[in-house]
Design a protein around this motif. Sequence first.
Motif, PDB file in Angstrom:
ATOM      1  N   TRP A   3       0.806  -1.213   0.000  1.00 21.98           N
ATOM      2  CA  TRP A   3       0.000   0.000   0.000  1.00 21.98           C
ATOM      3  C   TRP A   3       0.843   1.268   0.000  1.00 21.98           C
ATOM      4  N   HIS A   4       2.079   1.203   0.498  1.00 26.43           N
ATOM      5  CA  HIS A   4       2.817   2.453   0.687  1.00 26.43           C
ATOM      6  C   HIS A   4       3.150   3.177  -0.615  1.00 26.43           C
ATOM      7  N   PRO A   5       3.380   2.495  -1.769  1.00 26.82           N
ATOM      8  CA  PRO A   5       3.587   3.274  -2.996  1.00 26.82           C
ATOM      9  C   PRO A   5       2.338   4.035  -3.429  1.00 26.82           C
ATOM     10  N   VAL A   6       1.158   3.426  -3.200  1.00 30.49           N
ATOM     11  CA  VAL A   6      -0.092   4.106  -3.547  1.00 30.49           C
ATOM     12  C   VAL A   6      -0.316   5.296  -2.620  1.00 30.49           C
ATOM     13  N   PHE A   7      -0.051   5.082  -1.337  1.00 32.83           N
ATOM     14  CA  PHE A   7      -0.155   6.187  -0.373  1.00 32.83           C
ATOM     15  C   PHE A   7       0.752   7.343  -0.782  1.00 32.83           C
ATOM     16  N   ALA A   8       1.985   7.034  -1.182  1.00 34.43           N
ATOM     17  CA  ALA A   8       2.916   8.074  -1.620  1.00 34.43           C
ATOM     18  C   ALA A   8       2.392   8.788  -2.857  1.00 34.43           C
ATOM     19  N   GLN A   9       1.786   8.030  -3.773  1.00 30.89           N
ATOM     20  CA  GLN A   9       1.226   8.623  -4.988  1.00 30.89           C
ATOM     21  C   GLN A   9       0.132   9.641  -4.661  1.00 30.89           C
ATOM     22  N   LEU A  10      -0.724   9.317  -3.695  1.00 32.70           N
ATOM     23  CA  LEU A  10      -1.805  10.222  -3.312  1.00 32.70           C
ATOM     24  C   LEU A  10      -1.297  11.376  -2.451  1.00 32.70           C
ATOM     25  N   LEU A  11      -0.191  11.156  -1.764  1.00 36.77           N
ATOM     26  CA  LEU A  11       0.358  12.189  -0.886  1.00 36.77           C
ATOM     27  C   LEU A  11       1.076  13.286  -1.680  1.00 36.77           C
ATOM     28  N   GLU A  20       9.217  16.720  -0.820  1.00 36.85           N
ATOM     29  CA  GLU A  20       9.422  15.653  -1.795  1.00 36.85           C
ATOM     30  C   GLU A  20       9.105  14.328  -1.126  1.00 36.85           C
ATOM     31  N   VAL A  21       8.383  13.457  -1.836  1.00 40.02           N
ATOM     32  CA  VAL A  21       7.949  12.171  -1.285  1.00 40.02           C
ATOM     33  C   VAL A  21       8.692  11.053  -2.003  1.00 40.02           C
ATOM     34  N   GLU A  22       9.395  10.207  -1.241  1.00 37.48           N
ATOM     35  CA  GLU A  22      10.159   9.103  -1.810  1.00 37.48           C
ATOM     36  C   GLU A  22       9.687   7.782  -1.207  1.00 37.48           C
ATOM     37  N   THR A  23       9.847   6.706  -1.984  1.00 37.92           N
ATOM     38  CA  THR A  23       9.550   5.361  -1.486  1.00 37.92           C
ATOM     39  C   THR A  23      10.764   4.466  -1.701  1.00 37.92           C
ATOM     40  N   ASN A  24      10.711   3.271  -1.139  1.00 37.19           N
ATOM     41  CA  ASN A  24      11.801   2.291  -1.267  1.00 37.19           C
ATOM     42  C   ASN A  24      13.144   2.890  -0.854  1.00 37.19           C
ATOM     43  N   LEU A  36       7.562   1.892   3.931  1.00 35.65           N
ATOM     44  CA  LEU A  36       8.217   3.161   4.262  1.00 35.65           C
ATOM     45  C   LEU A  36       8.050   4.219   3.183  1.00 35.65           C
ATOM     46  N   VAL A  37       7.793   5.445   3.642  1.00 31.46           N
ATOM     47  CA  VAL A  37       7.745   6.622   2.782  1.00 31.46           C
ATOM     48  C   VAL A  37       8.611   7.691   3.443  1.00 31.46           C
TER      49      VAL A  37
END
Length: 277
Positions: A3-11, A20-24, A36-37
Amino acid sequence: MQWHPVFAQLLRPLLEGYYEVETNVPVGDAPRQADLVLVRRTSSKPPPFQGLWKDLTAWNVLEYKGPTVSARLGDLDGLVEVGLGIHRRLNEEGAKQKQKPLGPAEVSWWYLAEGLGRRFLRDAPESLGPLEPWGRGVWRCVVLRRPVYLVSRKELPVGQDSLPLHVLAGEDPETERAMLPVLAGLPGLLEEYGKWLVSLHPALVEELLAMAKTKDKGPQFHLDALIRLVGVKRYVEEVGVKRFIEELGPGRIIEELKGLRGKLTSEEKRILKELLS
């Protein structure tokens, strides 16, 4: 599902211009990337946030547990461990560029879950220390001089800041009613959130369509994103063909149809000729 990549996309569309929002995000030799985000401050301008994100620091480690994942006390140990590792790595990279080290108060850790039960909140201080209520659905403490925030989506008020959490939570009539005016007032988000609104909130999409049909009533918003979201055909069906004709006028309809003559099949041309005769 992660879920965290989708959460980052909406954030991202909410925070862009300030963070700036990063994942992985890797941590040390054995990266722990799931959930993690990383949110990094990019602007010197004061952020305008009044809700959940008003407490974001220069760097923020967010552990997001999706709506299908239960909050676990063991996650808190991991969050502190990973948070310290990320802080250390950031300072190591900064030292190479001769940057000033990040102080403890410049990095915050966030644990965001669908719900934090009474047992979780009762036992969490054993790992983190005393918790302080920090508004509805949010608790705060300080660990090794770093602020830590625990967030319960179910208790979090609906607002611009909390939209990503509520959008991913799925259907809940009371929450959807509260989301309706927020989304209507933020037309730019309709396209960004479209896929997930259609998938997780079909009733809410119907309400948005109903609002679009009601002339000069309720919150006003541009229809372009909504039409792209649901498709022109469905929008016309929802509004009603009769109303379209009444609003545009028969003359306008006839002119538009005449302009399509070169693109019609022989059968469509025959039908159009009968209609216009």
